[in-house]
Design a protein around this motif. Structure first.
Motif, PDB file in Angstrom:
ATOM      1  N   ALA A  65       1.818   7.027  -6.288  1.00 55.93           N
ATOM      2  CA  ALA A  65       0.585   8.242  -6.876  1.00 55.93           C
ATOM      3  C   ALA A  65       0.592   9.425  -6.311  1.00 55.93           C
ATOM      4  O   ALA A  65       0.224  10.955  -6.315  1.00 55.93           O
ATOM      5  CB  ALA A  65      -0.796   8.144  -5.950  1.00 55.93           C
ATOM      6  N   GLU A  78      -9.517   3.466   2.068  1.00 56.31           N
ATOM      7  CA  GLU A  78      -9.407   3.109   0.133  1.00 56.31           C
ATOM      8  C   GLU A  78      -9.302   1.213   0.278  1.00 56.31           C
ATOM      9  O   GLU A  78      -9.849   0.719   0.377  1.00 56.31           O
ATOM     10  CB  GLU A  78      -9.651   3.273  -0.838  1.00 56.31           C
ATOM     11  CG  GLU A  78     -10.124   3.103  -2.092  1.00 56.31           C
ATOM     12  CD  GLU A  78      -9.450   3.722  -2.724  1.00 56.31           C
ATOM     13  OE1 GLU A  78      -9.214   3.867  -4.171  1.00 56.31           O
ATOM     14  OE2 GLU A  78     -10.337   4.877  -2.678  1.00 56.31           O
ATOM     15  N   ARG A  79      -7.642   1.354   0.533  1.00 53.36           N
ATOM     16  CA  ARG A  79      -7.255   0.080   0.885  1.00 53.36           C
ATOM     17  C   ARG A  79      -6.472  -0.473   1.806  1.00 53.36           C
ATOM     18  O   ARG A  79      -6.288  -1.600   1.926  1.00 53.36           O
ATOM     19  CB  ARG A  79      -5.799   0.624   0.119  1.00 53.36           C
ATOM     20  CG  ARG A  79      -5.507   1.429  -1.383  1.00 53.36           C
ATOM     21  CD  ARG A  79      -4.026   2.178  -1.860  1.00 53.36           C
ATOM     22  NE  ARG A  79      -4.109   2.709  -3.374  1.00 53.36           N
ATOM     23  CZ  ARG A  79      -4.789   3.902  -3.716  1.00 53.36           C
ATOM     24  NH1 ARG A  79      -5.532   4.880  -3.099  1.00 53.36           N
ATOM     25  NH2 ARG A  79      -4.461   3.536  -4.694  1.00 53.36           N
ATOM     26  N   GLU A 128       2.075   2.372  -3.658  1.00 51.55           N
ATOM     27  CA  GLU A 128       0.304   2.192  -4.152  1.00 51.55           C
ATOM     28  C   GLU A 128       0.836   3.769  -4.248  1.00 51.55           C
ATOM     29  O   GLU A 128       0.779   4.597  -4.891  1.00 51.55           O
ATOM     30  CB  GLU A 128      -0.393   1.883  -3.352  1.00 51.55           C
ATOM     31  CG  GLU A 128      -0.197   0.248  -4.647  1.00 51.55           C
ATOM     32  CD  GLU A 128      -1.693   0.120  -4.002  1.00 51.55           C
ATOM     33  OE1 GLU A 128      -3.011   1.199  -4.188  1.00 51.55           O
ATOM     34  OE2 GLU A 128      -1.996  -1.705  -4.210  1.00 51.55           O
ATOM     35  N   LEU A 129       0.509   5.147  -2.731  1.00 50.81           N
ATOM     36  CA  LEU A 129       0.903   5.456  -2.409  1.00 50.81           C
ATOM     37  C   LEU A 129       1.532   6.909  -2.864  1.00 50.81           C
ATOM     38  O   LEU A 129       1.765   7.864  -3.252  1.00 50.81           O
ATOM     39  CB  LEU A 129       0.202   5.951  -1.077  1.00 50.81           C
ATOM     40  CG  LEU A 129      -1.187   5.213  -0.650  1.00 50.81           C
ATOM     41  CD1 LEU A 129      -1.303   4.934   0.292  1.00 50.81           C
ATOM     42  CD2 LEU A 129      -2.311   5.451  -1.636  1.00 50.81           C
ATOM     43  N   LEU A 171       0.958  10.891  -3.478  1.00 45.73           N
ATOM     44  CA  LEU A 171       0.644  11.483  -2.598  1.00 45.73           C
ATOM     45  C   LEU A 171       1.527  10.882  -0.986  1.00 45.73           C
ATOM     46  O   LEU A 171       1.128  11.698   0.343  1.00 45.73           O
ATOM     47  CB  LEU A 171      -0.733  10.022  -2.028  1.00 45.73           C
ATOM     48  CG  LEU A 171      -1.984  10.407  -2.710  1.00 45.73           C
ATOM     49  CD1 LEU A 171      -2.585   9.225  -2.435  1.00 45.73           C
ATOM     50  CD2 LEU A 171      -1.924  11.713  -2.708  1.00 45.73           C
ATOM     51  N   ALA A 218      -6.358  13.758   0.594  1.00 48.44           N
ATOM     52  CA  ALA A 218      -6.069  12.974  -0.099  1.00 48.44           C
ATOM     53  C   ALA A 218      -5.218  11.334   0.090  1.00 48.44           C
ATOM     54  O   ALA A 218      -6.308   9.969   0.205  1.00 48.44           O
ATOM     55  CB  ALA A 218      -5.621  12.997  -1.627  1.00 48.44           C
ATOM     56  N   LEU A 219      -4.630  11.896   1.414  1.00 56.29           N
ATOM     57  CA  LEU A 219      -3.868  10.376   1.011  1.00 56.29           C
ATOM     58  C   LEU A 219      -4.375   9.899   2.324  1.00 56.29           C
ATOM     59  O   LEU A 219      -4.525   8.296   2.270  1.00 56.29           O
ATOM     60  CB  LEU A 219      -2.557  11.229   1.904  1.00 56.29           C
ATOM     61  CG  LEU A 219      -1.667   9.575   2.718  1.00 56.29           C
ATOM     62  CD1 LEU A 219      -0.860   8.910   1.999  1.00 56.29           C
ATOM     63  CD2 LEU A 219      -0.505  10.126   2.998  1.00 56.29           C
ATOM     64  N   ALA A 245      -8.154   9.568   2.425  1.00 57.91           N
ATOM     65  CA  ALA A 245      -8.746   8.534   1.640  1.00 57.91           C
ATOM     66  C   ALA A 245      -8.185   7.754   1.265  1.00 57.91           C
ATOM     67  O   ALA A 245      -9.011   6.590   1.092  1.00 57.91           O
ATOM     68  CB  ALA A 245      -9.063   9.901   0.402  1.00 57.91           C
ATOM     69  N   ALA A 246      -7.442   7.756   0.067  1.00 56.99           N
ATOM     70  CA  ALA A 246      -6.450   7.110  -0.073  1.00 56.99           C
ATOM     71  C   ALA A 246      -6.092   5.420   0.555  1.00 56.99           C
ATOM     72  O   ALA A 246      -5.896   4.802   0.240  1.00 56.99           O
ATOM     73  CB  ALA A 246      -5.479   7.032  -0.860  1.00 56.99           C
ATOM     74  N   LEU A 247      -5.711   6.086   2.192  1.00 58.35           N
ATOM     75  CA  LEU A 247      -5.375   5.033   3.062  1.00 58.35           C
ATOM     76  C   LEU A 247      -6.562   4.137   3.360  1.00 58.35           C
ATOM     77  O   LEU A 247      -6.633   2.730   3.536  1.00 58.35           O
ATOM     78  CB  LEU A 247      -4.815   5.527   4.253  1.00 58.35           C
ATOM     79  CG  LEU A 247      -3.192   5.825   4.221  1.00 58.35           C
ATOM     80  CD1 LEU A 247      -2.991   6.301   5.103  1.00 58.35           C
ATOM     81  CD2 LEU A 247      -2.470   4.007   3.917  1.00 58.35           C
ATOM     82  N   ILE A 265       0.394  -1.465   0.094  1.00 57.62           N
ATOM     83  CA  ILE A 265      -0.379   0.093   0.212  1.00 57.62           C
ATOM     84  C   ILE A 265       0.907   1.339   0.102  1.00 57.62           C
ATOM     85  O   ILE A 265       0.840   2.551  -0.655  1.00 57.62           O
ATOM     86  CB  ILE A 265      -0.701  -0.011   1.062  1.00 57.62           C
ATOM     87  CG1 ILE A 265      -2.051  -1.275   1.309  1.00 57.62           C
ATOM     88  CG2 ILE A 265      -2.261   1.560   1.127  1.00 57.62           C
ATOM     89  CD1 ILE A 265      -3.381  -1.680   1.815  1.00 57.62           C
TER      90      ILE A 265
END
Length: 106
Positions: free
Chosen positions: A27, A75-76, A23-24, A29, A68-69, A71-73, A20
């Protein structure tokens, strides 16, 4: 200049945290994620006290993309309710701050 920010979270294992985290970082982030294995936790969860082994993940990012970070965390993240703490920095080496901002599009 926008300030760097550390985001603290935990995972059940290092491989998930690294996957994860990568991925971030890809991206943009986060400029970096540090995964620290070997943490043992005692925590309250749904009315019971639990124990477990986890890893800590510290994301190096900037204040402007903290939401944003997070939210992405969420989500994953495999946890039902992941811990996501924004740790403000009171100062940073100028070169370190510039690197974090540069790698996250700031």
């Amino acid at each position: 200049m926008e300030r760097p920010l550390l985001v603290y979270t935990t995972f059940a294992d290092a491989e998930t945290a690294l996957a994860i985290g990568e991925e971030l970082v890809r991206a943009r982030l986060a400029a970096c994620v540090n995964v620290l294995p070997g943490m043992r936790s005692v925590y309250a969860w749904k009315g019971a006290v639990e124990r477990g082994e986890e890893v800590v993940a510290l994301f190096k990012t900037r204040e402007g993309i903290a939401g944003a970070l997070a939210a992405a965390l969420k989500e994953r993240h495999p946890y039902e309710t992941p811990i996501i703490l924004h740790l403000a920095t009171c100062g940073a080496d100028e070169d370190t701050a510039a690197w974090i901002l540069g790698e996250t599009g700031g």
